[in-house]
Design a protein around this motif. Structure first.
Motif, PDB file in Angstrom:
ATOM      1  N   ILE A 153       1.078  -1.080   0.138  1.00  0.00           N
ATOM      2  CA  ILE A 153       0.250  -0.327   0.068  1.00  0.00           C
ATOM      3  C   ILE A 153       0.602   1.274  -0.146  1.00  0.00           C
ATOM      4  CG2 ILE A 153      -2.088   0.732   1.345  1.00  0.00           C
ATOM      5  CD1 ILE A 153      -2.242  -1.344   2.824  1.00  0.00           C
ATOM      6  N   HIS A 154       0.626   2.176  -1.420  1.00  0.00           N
ATOM      7  CA  HIS A 154       1.506   3.323  -0.550  1.00  0.00           C
ATOM      8  C   HIS A 154       1.206   4.066   0.160  1.00  0.00           C
ATOM      9  CE1 HIS A 154       4.225   6.684  -2.679  1.00  0.00           C
ATOM     10  NE2 HIS A 154       3.228   7.630  -2.228  1.00  0.00           N
ATOM     11  N   LEU A 155       1.448   4.518   0.536  1.00  0.00           N
ATOM     12  CA  LEU A 155       1.604   5.921   1.918  1.00  0.00           C
ATOM     13  C   LEU A 155       1.335   6.847   1.318  1.00  0.00           C
ATOM     14  CD1 LEU A 155       2.907   3.500   4.842  1.00  0.00           C
ATOM     15  CD2 LEU A 155       0.394   3.686   4.282  1.00  0.00           C
ATOM     16  N   PRO A 156       0.972   8.268   1.772  1.00  0.00           N
ATOM     17  CA  PRO A 156       0.681   9.767   1.163  1.00  0.00           C
ATOM     18  C   PRO A 156       2.399  10.604   1.790  1.00  0.00           C
ATOM     19  CG  PRO A 156      -1.093   9.717   2.241  1.00  0.00           C
ATOM     20  CD  PRO A 156      -0.616   8.339   2.282  1.00  0.00           C
ATOM     21  N   GLU A 157       2.682  10.787   1.591  1.00  0.00           N
ATOM     22  CA  GLU A 157       3.526  12.631   2.676  1.00  0.00           C
ATOM     23  C   GLU A 157       2.568  13.270   3.421  1.00  0.00           C
ATOM     24  OE1 GLU A 157       7.023  12.150   1.894  1.00  0.00           O
ATOM     25  OE2 GLU A 157       6.576  10.774   0.689  1.00  0.00           O
ATOM     26  N   GLY A 158       3.362  13.563   4.457  1.00  0.00           N
ATOM     27  CA  GLY A 158       2.916  14.067   5.592  1.00  0.00           C
ATOM     28  C   GLY A 158       1.867  13.472   6.819  1.00  0.00           C
ATOM     29  N   LEU A 159       1.970  12.238   6.760  1.00  0.00           N
ATOM     30  CA  LEU A 159       1.487  11.184   7.628  1.00  0.00           C
ATOM     31  C   LEU A 159       2.557  12.205   9.097  1.00  0.00           C
ATOM     32  CD1 LEU A 159       0.713   7.997   5.771  1.00  0.00           C
ATOM     33  CD2 LEU A 159      -1.020  10.054   6.386  1.00  0.00           C
ATOM     34  N   GLU A 160       1.474  11.491  10.295  1.00  0.00           N
ATOM     35  CA  GLU A 160       1.939  12.133  11.024  1.00  0.00           C
ATOM     36  C   GLU A 160       1.889  11.361  12.560  1.00  0.00           C
ATOM     37  OE1 GLU A 160       1.291  16.383  13.662  1.00  0.00           O
ATOM     38  OE2 GLU A 160       0.151  16.609  11.158  1.00  0.00           O
ATOM     39  N   LYS A 161       2.393  11.026  13.452  1.00  0.00           N
ATOM     40  CA  LYS A 161       2.574   9.709  14.563  1.00  0.00           C
ATOM     41  C   LYS A 161       1.601   9.773  15.369  1.00  0.00           C
ATOM     42  CE  LYS A 161       5.109   7.411  18.028  1.00  0.00           C
ATOM     43  NZ  LYS A 161       4.737   7.977  19.661  1.00  0.00           N
ATOM     44  N   ASP A 162       0.770   8.884  14.861  1.00  0.00           N
ATOM     45  CA  ASP A 162      -0.557   8.964  16.166  1.00  0.00           C
ATOM     46  C   ASP A 162      -1.852   9.655  15.885  1.00  0.00           C
ATOM     47  OD1 ASP A 162       1.177   7.217  17.509  1.00  0.00           O
ATOM     48  OD2 ASP A 162       1.502   8.081  19.578  1.00  0.00           O
ATOM     49  N   LYS A 163      -1.746   9.801  14.188  1.00  0.00           N
ATOM     50  CA  LYS A 163      -2.706  10.522  13.529  1.00  0.00           C
ATOM     51  C   LYS A 163      -3.681   9.700  12.885  1.00  0.00           C
ATOM     52  CE  LYS A 163      -2.465  14.388  15.075  1.00  0.00           C
ATOM     53  NZ  LYS A 163      -1.415  14.969  16.115  1.00  0.00           N
ATOM     54  N   LYS A 164      -5.065  10.038  12.738  1.00  0.00           N
ATOM     55  CA  LYS A 164      -5.474   8.975  12.228  1.00  0.00           C
ATOM     56  C   LYS A 164      -5.268   9.153  10.319  1.00  0.00           C
ATOM     57  CE  LYS A 164     -10.922   7.701  12.016  1.00  0.00           C
ATOM     58  NZ  LYS A 164     -12.280   7.878  12.151  1.00  0.00           N
ATOM     59  N   LEU A 165      -5.772   7.300   9.704  1.00  0.00           N
ATOM     60  CA  LEU A 165      -4.558   7.373   8.108  1.00  0.00           C
ATOM     61  C   LEU A 165      -6.299   7.431   7.840  1.00  0.00           C
ATOM     62  CD1 LEU A 165      -3.941   3.585   9.354  1.00  0.00           C
ATOM     63  CD2 LEU A 165      -2.149   6.029   7.953  1.00  0.00           C
ATOM     64  N   PRO A 166      -5.841   8.195   6.640  1.00  0.00           N
ATOM     65  CA  PRO A 166      -6.753   8.704   5.428  1.00  0.00           C
ATOM     66  C   PRO A 166      -7.847   7.267   5.015  1.00  0.00           C
ATOM     67  CG  PRO A 166      -4.556   9.403   5.315  1.00  0.00           C
ATOM     68  CD  PRO A 166      -5.150   7.905   5.829  1.00  0.00           C
ATOM     69  N   GLU A 167      -8.020   5.902   5.431  1.00  0.00           N
ATOM     70  CA  GLU A 167      -8.902   5.274   5.834  1.00  0.00           C
ATOM     71  C   GLU A 167      -8.213   4.276   5.989  1.00  0.00           C
ATOM     72  OE1 GLU A 167      -9.213   3.129   1.674  1.00  0.00           O
ATOM     73  OE2 GLU A 167      -7.142   4.310   0.566  1.00  0.00           O
ATOM     74  N   ILE A 168      -8.965   3.397   6.746  1.00  0.00           N
ATOM     75  CA  ILE A 168      -8.601   2.636   7.076  1.00  0.00           C
ATOM     76  C   ILE A 168      -7.917   0.970   6.634  1.00  0.00           C
ATOM     77  CG2 ILE A 168      -9.325  -0.390   8.346  1.00  0.00           C
ATOM     78  CD1 ILE A 168     -12.427   1.038   9.548  1.00  0.00           C
ATOM     79  N   LEU A 169      -6.832   0.958   6.967  1.00  0.00           N
ATOM     80  CA  LEU A 169      -5.616  -0.466   5.951  1.00  0.00           C
ATOM     81  C   LEU A 169      -5.713  -1.509   6.577  1.00  0.00           C
ATOM     82  CD1 LEU A 169      -3.152   2.624   5.940  1.00  0.00           C
ATOM     83  CD2 LEU A 169      -4.640   1.969   3.642  1.00  0.00           C
ATOM     84  N   MET A 170      -5.692  -2.507   5.626  1.00  0.00           N
ATOM     85  CA  MET A 170      -5.914  -3.469   5.830  1.00  0.00           C
ATOM     86  C   MET A 170      -3.604  -4.277   5.215  1.00  0.00           C
ATOM     87  SD  MET A 170      -9.072  -5.682   4.338  1.00  0.00           S
ATOM     88  CE  MET A 170      -9.537  -4.803   3.487  1.00  0.00           C
TER      89      MET A 170
END
Length: 367
Positions: A153-170
């Motif tokens: 799964i490709h993860l976008p830039e700019g994600l922050e620790k312990d923050k909600k993901l854009p969608e539920i990931l498997m």
């Protein structure tokens, strides 16, 4: 009755009648019943399984495993008071909720005692089915190092620790060591992609390719049922691990079911929502114990580095943890179990004898 007596640490020595070796895992022990006892119970209790289905008694313990090691505390305490009963109560609650929401069934046929499940043998899917709603743990550690591909799964830039993901990931990983699968290392707990599963579905124990989609649907639905329920209790369902397998019903039809435990503090991260809103992470899961261990020992790399496993095992064996650390995690387990189920968790005075008594009188299974 001392605290040590109330903790069930050894659960593979019960006099349950069996003609096969007892399988003892990190937390549970499995006693396979003889063909005659299995047939007798299916008939007596009316379980909806094939008449010749193999049954087992699954006994949970109070042992605590973290970083693939079993830990103990001072005073001869080899487990966490109330942990086993709390885990089973939580799983029972979610399995019941899945049933009410018309999701799949579980492998549990009967619950004779808070520590005991009677289960039917399933053909396990060889995947740790992991679902994530927030970026934390191993996913965050990989992301922080610059990795942007996680389980394909490709993860976008700019994600922050312990923050909600854009969608539920498997984000699945291997269950056990699988050999001969192209691109999949022969080691336990290795991250895999959906393509790995699709291209080698039989090696992962799927009966047919279309069941991959079914397992994903059940994983996501189960996750959402638990997440919505926890939300009402002021808790955040961060991530979790499910397991699946195949069984046959009384009519001989094969079906995919939930196995093992679900939505427990051992298999999931659960955060307190009010604290999270204030910028603090308060763990209502085993993660709190893992964090304690990382801070307690001067060299946390021993716990995180798989190449230092012999040192880690020695650390667990040779160090009696402070009793308070074990009592803190006991409070966490009992507290979240009582919140989820709305029922009190009682410490048994002599759990082993209670199990023997009920399996003898109600099931005729004591040798």
């Amino acid at each position: 009755m001392s605290l040590a007596d109330q903790v069930l640490s050894i659960n593979d020595d019960l006099p349950i009648r069996t003609d096969k070796p007892v399988h003892s895992g990190k937390v549970r022990s499995v006693y396979w019943l003889s063909d005659s006892d299995s047939r007798r119970l299916i008939q007596e209790k009316g379980y909806d399984v094939a008449p010749d289905a193999p049954l087992a008694i699954m006994v949970i313990s109070d042992r605590i495993s973290a970083f693939d090691c079993i830990w103990h505390a001072e005073g001869g305490i080899h487990g966490v008071p109330g942990k086993g009963a709390a885990l089973n109560a939580i799983s029972n609650h979610w399995f019941q909720l899945f049933k009410e929401n018309d999701l799949a069934e579980s492998h549990i046929l009967d619950i004779p005692h808070p520590f005991v499940w009677i289960v039917q043998k399933a053909k396990p899917i060889k995947i740790e089915a992991i679902c994530r709603q927030y970026i934390t743990g191993s996913m965050w550690r990989a992301y922080e190092k610059g990795e942007r591909e996680f389980c394909g799964i490709h993860l976008p830039e700019g994600l922050e620790k312990d923050k909600k993901l854009p969608e539920i990931l498997m984000t699945p990983s291997t269950k056990g060591i699988l050999k001969g699968i192209p691109g999949v290392p022969e080691a336990d707990d290795v991250n895999i992609t959906r393509s790995d599963i699709e291209n080698n579905y039989a090696a992962f124990n799927f009966s047919q390719p279309q069941d991959i989609e079914l397992y994903e649907t059940l994983l996501k639905q189960g996750f959402q049922v638990i997440s919505q329920s926890l939300e009402k209790l002021g808790q955040i369902f961060v991530d979790t691990k499910f397991e699946f397998g195949y069984v046959k019903n009384a009519a001989g039809q094969e079906k995919l079911i939930y196995m093992d435990e679900v939505g427990t503090p051992d298999s999931s991260r659960i955060w307190d929502e009010a604290s999270y809103r204030q910028g603090n992470i308060v763990e209502n899961s085993k993660e709190g114990f893992r964090q304690f261990l990382l801070q307690y020992f001067p060299d946390p790399d021993i716990l995180l580095n798989k190449n230092r496993m012999p040192e880690r095992e020695a650390l667990a064996k040779e160090n009696s943890l402070p009793l308070q650390a074990i009592m803190d995690i006991s409070d966490t387990y009992i507290g979240i179990a009582e919140k989820i189920t709305g029922q009190s968790i009682h410490l048994a005075e002599n759990p082993k004898q209670e199990i023997i008594d009920v399996l003898a009188s109600d099931y005729g299974l004591i040798a």
